[in-house]
Scaffold this motif. Structure first.
Motif, short mmCIF file in Angstrom:
data_model
loop_
_atom_site.label_atom_id
_atom_site.label_comp_id
_atom_site.label_asym_id
_atom_site.label_seq_id
_atom_site.Cartn_x
_atom_site.Cartn_y
_atom_site.Cartn_z
N ARG A 82 0.72 -1.36 -0.08
CA ARG A 82 0.34 -0.29 -0.18
C ARG A 82 1.14 1.13 -0.29
O ARG A 82 1.94 1.06 0.19
CB ARG A 82 -0.47 -0.23 1.78
CG ARG A 82 -2.11 -1.28 1.20
CD ARG A 82 -3.04 -1.18 2.65
NE ARG A 82 -3.86 -1.93 2.06
CZ ARG A 82 -5.68 -1.73 2.56
NH1 ARG A 82 -5.58 -0.75 3.39
NH2 ARG A 82 -6.20 -2.81 1.81
N ARG A 83 0.35 2.03 -0.59
CA ARG A 83 1.08 3.88 -0.25
C ARG A 83 1.31 4.23 0.95
O ARG A 83 -0.03 4.06 1.62
CB ARG A 83 0.21 4.81 -1.40
CG ARG A 83 0.78 5.95 -1.40
CD ARG A 83 -0.32 6.96 -2.28
NE ARG A 83 0.86 7.82 -2.80
CZ ARG A 83 1.42 8.18 -3.35
NH1 ARG A 83 2.46 6.63 -4.55
NH2 ARG A 83 2.31 9.05 -3.82
N GLY A 84 2.37 4.28 1.10
CA GLY A 84 2.62 4.95 2.38
C GLY A 84 3.30 3.70 2.74
O GLY A 84 4.13 3.98 4.26
N ALA A 85 3.09 2.49 2.54
CA ALA A 85 3.44 1.12 4.14
C ALA A 85 5.55 1.38 3.71
O ALA A 85 5.48 0.95 5.41
CB ALA A 85 3.11 -0.01 3.69
N ALA A 86 5.80 1.37 2.84
CA ALA A 86 7.09 1.48 2.80
C ALA A 86 8.09 2.04 3.48
O ALA A 86 8.80 2.16 4.31
CB ALA A 86 7.52 1.61 1.32
N THR A 87 7.86 3.62 3.45
CA THR A 87 8.15 4.81 3.82
C THR A 87 7.99 4.69 5.44
O THR A 87 8.45 4.39 6.52
CB THR A 87 6.86 6.59 4.00
OG1 THR A 87 7.21 6.41 2.51
CG2 THR A 87 8.13 7.30 4.38
#
Length: 136
Positions: A82-87
């Motif tokens: 999901r978007r932002g999960a890596a951050t």
């Protein structure tokens, strides 16, 4: 004549978040188990010229428990892509790396191993973000 293909020794772009998430789940579990062990045991004993001194690491154990749980959950989130999960996973892994390195005098072998795996997961996630061209 066909050229032989590589056997897949390096993770491709799609596998990086999966591998990094698995590594983070593993290090989070290691931190949680280490914290449980520190909570169940007594204080560390330090021998110096002046005598034998107890060192209580209960606060560090609770900190490791919280950070380990956060890293494990962030690793699971990184697997979803999901978007932002890596951050979030990179931030949690960096925090875990800092907390682990502060415990270096008390558990040097475990800390070095867990810190190396955390650093590898951070590198995988950063390379994945750069390869996909997105910030999340």
């Amino acid at each position: 004549m066909r050229t032989p293909q590589a056997t897949g020794t390096a993770p491709n772009r799609a596998d990086r978040p999966l591998l990094a998430g698995g590594l983070l789940v593993g290090t989070g579990l290691a931190d949680v188990l280490a914290a449980y062990g520190m909570l169940r045991s007594g204080p560390f004993m330090v021998l110096s010229r002046g005598g034998l001194y107890p060192v209580d690491v209960t606060v560090w154990a609770w900190l490791h428990l919280a950070v380990g749980a956060a890293v494990g959950l962030a690793g699971l989130a990184a697997v979803t892509g999901r978007r932002g999960a890596a951050t979030v996973a990179i931030g949690c892994a960096a925090l875990a790396l800092a907390v682990d390195l502060l415990m270096l005098p008390y558990a040097p072998i475990r800390v070095v191993l867990v810190a190396a795996v955390d650093a590898a997961a951070i590198r995988l996630l950063l390379r994945h973000r750069r390869a996909t061209g997105r910030a999340g």
